[in-house]
Design a protein around this motif. Structure first.
Motif, PDB file in Angstrom:
ATOM      1  N   PRO A  19       0.848  -1.193   0.000  1.00 35.16           N
ATOM      2  CA  PRO A  19       0.000   0.000   0.000  1.00 35.16           C
ATOM      3  C   PRO A  19       0.890   1.252   0.000  1.00 35.16           C
ATOM      4  O   PRO A  19       1.945   1.281   0.635  1.00 35.16           O
ATOM      5  N   ALA A  20       0.473   2.264  -0.741  1.00 32.19           N
ATOM      6  CA  ALA A  20       1.301   3.460  -0.952  1.00 32.19           C
ATOM      7  C   ALA A  20       1.754   4.104   0.355  1.00 32.19           C
ATOM      8  O   ALA A  20       2.922   4.501   0.481  1.00 32.19           O
ATOM      9  N   ASP A  21       0.863   4.202   1.335  1.00 29.77           N
ATOM     10  CA  ASP A  21       1.250   4.856   2.592  1.00 29.77           C
ATOM     11  C   ASP A  21       2.287   4.040   3.354  1.00 29.77           C
ATOM     12  O   ASP A  21       3.214   4.584   3.944  1.00 29.77           O
ATOM     13  N   ALA A  22       2.176   2.710   3.302  1.00 31.58           N
ATOM     14  CA  ALA A  22       3.164   1.854   3.962  1.00 31.58           C
ATOM     15  C   ALA A  22       4.502   1.942   3.237  1.00 31.58           C
ATOM     16  O   ALA A  22       5.560   2.046   3.867  1.00 31.58           O
ATOM     17  N   ALA A  23       4.469   1.903   1.906  1.00 35.94           N
ATOM     18  CA  ALA A  23       5.701   1.991   1.121  1.00 35.94           C
ATOM     19  C   ALA A  23       6.411   3.324   1.364  1.00 35.94           C
ATOM     20  O   ALA A  23       7.641   3.367   1.518  1.00 35.94           O
ATOM     21  N   ALA A  24       5.649   4.397   1.421  1.00 35.83           N
ATOM     22  CA  ALA A  24       6.242   5.718   1.663  1.00 35.83           C
ATOM     23  C   ALA A  24       6.891   5.773   3.043  1.00 35.83           C
ATOM     24  O   ALA A  24       7.988   6.331   3.199  1.00 35.83           O
ATOM     25  N   LEU A  25       6.250   5.198   4.032  1.00 28.49           N
ATOM     26  CA  LEU A  25       6.799   5.186   5.382  1.00 28.49           C
ATOM     27  C   LEU A  25       8.092   4.369   5.435  1.00 28.49           C
ATOM     28  O   LEU A  25       9.085   4.789   6.044  1.00 28.49           O
ATOM     29  N   LEU A  26       8.115   3.228   4.791  1.00 30.46           N
ATOM     30  CA  LEU A  26       9.329   2.402   4.766  1.00 30.46           C
ATOM     31  C   LEU A  26      10.475   3.153   4.083  1.00 30.46           C
ATOM     32  O   LEU A  26      11.615   3.106   4.545  1.00 30.46           O
ATOM     33  N   GLU A  27      10.164   3.851   3.017  1.00 35.32           N
ATOM     34  CA  GLU A  27      11.197   4.627   2.329  1.00 35.32           C
ATOM     35  C   GLU A  27      11.704   5.766   3.219  1.00 35.32           C
ATOM     36  O   GLU A  27      12.903   5.982   3.339  1.00 35.32           O
ATOM     37  N   GLU A  28      10.778   6.456   3.850  1.00 32.50           N
ATOM     38  CA  GLU A  28      11.137   7.559   4.750  1.00 32.50           C
ATOM     39  C   GLU A  28      12.042   7.079   5.890  1.00 32.50           C
ATOM     40  O   GLU A  28      12.968   7.777   6.305  1.00 32.50           O
ATOM     41  N   ALA A  32       1.886  -5.342   5.496  1.00 35.45           N
ATOM     42  CA  ALA A  32       2.927  -4.484   4.922  1.00 35.45           C
ATOM     43  C   ALA A  32       3.818  -3.827   5.967  1.00 35.45           C
ATOM     44  O   ALA A  32       4.901  -3.341   5.632  1.00 35.45           O
ATOM     45  N   THR A  33       3.387  -3.816   7.220  1.00 33.57           N
ATOM     46  CA  THR A  33       4.154  -3.110   8.261  1.00 33.57           C
ATOM     47  C   THR A  33       4.434  -3.946   9.504  1.00 33.57           C
ATOM     48  O   THR A  33       5.036  -3.446  10.456  1.00 33.57           O
ATOM     49  N   HIS A  34       4.034  -5.200   9.517  1.00 30.60           N
ATOM     50  CA  HIS A  34       4.108  -5.983  10.753  1.00 30.60           C
ATOM     51  C   HIS A  34       5.514  -6.056  11.345  1.00 30.60           C
ATOM     52  O   HIS A  34       5.667  -6.122  12.557  1.00 30.60           O
ATOM     53  N   ASP A  35       6.542  -6.035  10.534  1.00 30.75           N
ATOM     54  CA  ASP A  35       7.922  -6.120  11.027  1.00 30.75           C
ATOM     55  C   ASP A  35       8.674  -4.791  10.938  1.00 30.75           C
ATOM     56  O   ASP A  35       9.899  -4.766  10.968  1.00 30.75           O
ATOM     57  N   ILE A  36       7.962  -3.684  10.866  1.00 25.68           N
ATOM     58  CA  ILE A  36       8.604  -2.381  10.688  1.00 25.68           C
ATOM     59  C   ILE A  36       9.567  -2.047  11.833  1.00 25.68           C
ATOM     60  O   ILE A  36      10.519  -1.303  11.646  1.00 25.68           O
ATOM     61  N   GLY A  37       9.367  -2.640  12.983  1.00 28.57           N
ATOM     62  CA  GLY A  37      10.279  -2.424  14.106  1.00 28.57           C
ATOM     63  C   GLY A  37      11.688  -2.930  13.837  1.00 28.57           C
ATOM     64  O   GLY A  37      12.629  -2.569  14.545  1.00 28.57           O
ATOM     65  N   GLY A  63       8.076  -1.604  16.867  1.00 28.62           N
ATOM     66  CA  GLY A  63       7.353  -1.298  15.638  1.00 28.62           C
ATOM     67  C   GLY A  63       6.018  -0.631  15.904  1.00 28.62           C
ATOM     68  O   GLY A  63       5.652   0.332  15.232  1.00 28.62           O
ATOM     69  N   ARG A  64       5.297  -1.153  16.868  1.00 35.35           N
ATOM     70  CA  ARG A  64       4.006  -0.539  17.221  1.00 35.35           C
ATOM     71  C   ARG A  64       4.216   0.897  17.660  1.00 35.35           C
ATOM     72  O   ARG A  64       3.534   1.824  17.199  1.00 35.35           O
ATOM     73  N   ALA A  65       5.202   1.116  18.531  1.00 33.64           N
ATOM     74  CA  ALA A  65       5.486   2.468  19.029  1.00 33.64           C
ATOM     75  C   ALA A  65       5.939   3.389  17.891  1.00 33.64           C
ATOM     76  O   ALA A  65       5.549   4.563  17.841  1.00 33.64           O
ATOM     77  N   LEU A  66       6.749   2.870  16.985  1.00 32.83           N
ATOM     78  CA  LEU A  66       7.220   3.659  15.848  1.00 32.83           C
ATOM     79  C   LEU A  66       6.046   4.096  14.970  1.00 32.83           C
ATOM     80  O   LEU A  66       5.948   5.260  14.565  1.00 32.83           O
ATOM     81  N   LEU A  67       5.149   3.173  14.688  1.00 35.19           N
ATOM     82  CA  LEU A  67       3.985   3.511  13.873  1.00 35.19           C
ATOM     83  C   LEU A  67       3.109   4.552  14.563  1.00 35.19           C
ATOM     84  O   LEU A  67       2.663   5.520  13.939  1.00 35.19           O
ATOM     85  N   LEU A  68       2.869   4.373  15.849  1.00 31.85           N
ATOM     86  CA  LEU A  68       2.067   5.349  16.595  1.00 31.85           C
ATOM     87  C   LEU A  68       2.732   6.722  16.578  1.00 31.85           C
ATOM     88  O   LEU A  68       2.054   7.742  16.393  1.00 31.85           O
ATOM     89  N   ALA A  69       4.045   6.756  16.760  1.00 27.42           N
ATOM     90  CA  ALA A  69       4.779   8.028  16.755  1.00 27.42           C
ATOM     91  C   ALA A  69       4.707   8.714  15.393  1.00 27.42           C
ATOM     92  O   ALA A  69       4.814   9.941  15.311  1.00 27.42           O
ATOM     93  N   ARG A  70       4.507   7.937  14.334  1.00 25.45           N
ATOM     94  CA  ARG A  70       4.397   8.482  12.976  1.00 25.45           C
ATOM     95  C   ARG A  70       2.960   8.812  12.607  1.00 25.45           C
ATOM     96  O   ARG A  70       2.650   9.098  11.460  1.00 25.45           O
ATOM     97  N   GLY A  71       2.052   8.743  13.588  1.00 21.68           N
ATOM     98  CA  GLY A  71       0.666   9.126  13.356  1.00 21.68           C
ATOM     99  C   GLY A  71      -0.222   8.032  12.792  1.00 21.68           C
ATOM    100  O   GLY A  71      -1.350   8.299  12.388  1.00 21.68           O
ATOM    101  N   VAL A  72       0.266   6.801  12.770  1.00 22.65           N
ATOM    102  CA  VAL A  72      -0.557   5.697  12.294  1.00 22.65           C
ATOM    103  C   VAL A  72      -1.594   5.384  13.380  1.00 22.65           C
ATOM    104  O   VAL A  72      -1.241   5.276  14.563  1.00 22.65           O
TER     105      VAL A  72
END
Length: 185
Positions: A12-21, A62-67, A86-95
């Motif tokens: 998904p575009a928003d997940a891909a953009a976050l991973l790139e960022e 798309a984000t389960h292992d982002i941590g 990962g959960r904390a990172l996503l929350l901090a990014r406004g997810v």
């Protein structure tokens, strides 16, 4: 060169953009794409029947292992530090919390109140590499049997057939992931 049938769908575009960022390592992105691809196959088969929110499953896969952006050592070794991170990172990014939860629950399918969406992400995260997890499959079987109004054994046979088919491609998916470098230490 990987056979086209193993080239996973785009995230998904928003997940891909976050991973790139976040500068996610290529191997992590490859893994997330592979799990996402398997999650799409699970959704195609049972998403509607189970009443699963497809967008939640897609984002969760798309984000389960982002941590692992914060714990890259867990890309090549066991560990669970990436889950809460990962959960904390996503929350901090406004997810929103409903989407961030997958990073923290993808390895905790026995928690009380676990959603069907979380079970599907967990299942995709296991079967992409050919791993079968009996207790997780039992939980999905129960939900599938209830949703279809069929006996558990019948639901299990249906689940088993799809998971066996998905597991057949595991070696190609593992090779695809391994073709991407690990981050330098």
């Amino acid at each position: 060169m990987i056979d086209r049938q193993f080239e996973p769908d785009q995230l998904p575009a928003d997940a891909a953009a976050l991973l790139e960022e976040l500068g996610a390592p290529p191997r992590l992105v490859a893994h997330l794409r592979l799990v996402h691809d398997v999650a799409l196959r699970l959704l195609a088969e049972w998403g509607e029947v189970l009443g699963a929110d497809a967008e939640e499953v897609r984002y969760g896969a798309a984000t389960h292992d982002i941590g692992k952006v914060l714990h890259p050592e867990e890309l090549s070794a066991p560990g669970s530090l990436h889950e809460e991170a990962g959960r904390a990172l996503l929350l901090a990014r406004g997810v929103p919390p409903g989407r961030a939860r997958f990073a923290g629950t993808h390895a905790s399918w026995t928690l009380p109140g676990i959603s069907t969406e979380e079970l599907l992400v967990s299942l995709a995260d296991k079967v992409w590499k050919g791993r079968r997890q009996a207790d997780l499959e039992d939980l999905v079987t129960e939900r599938l049997a209830a949703a279809r109004g069929v006996p558990r054994w019948e639901a299990f046979l249906e689940l088993d057939d799809l998971l066996a088919a998905l597991a057949q491609d595991a070696d190609a998916r593992l090779a695809h992931q391994a073709s991407f470098p690990l981050p330098a230490r």
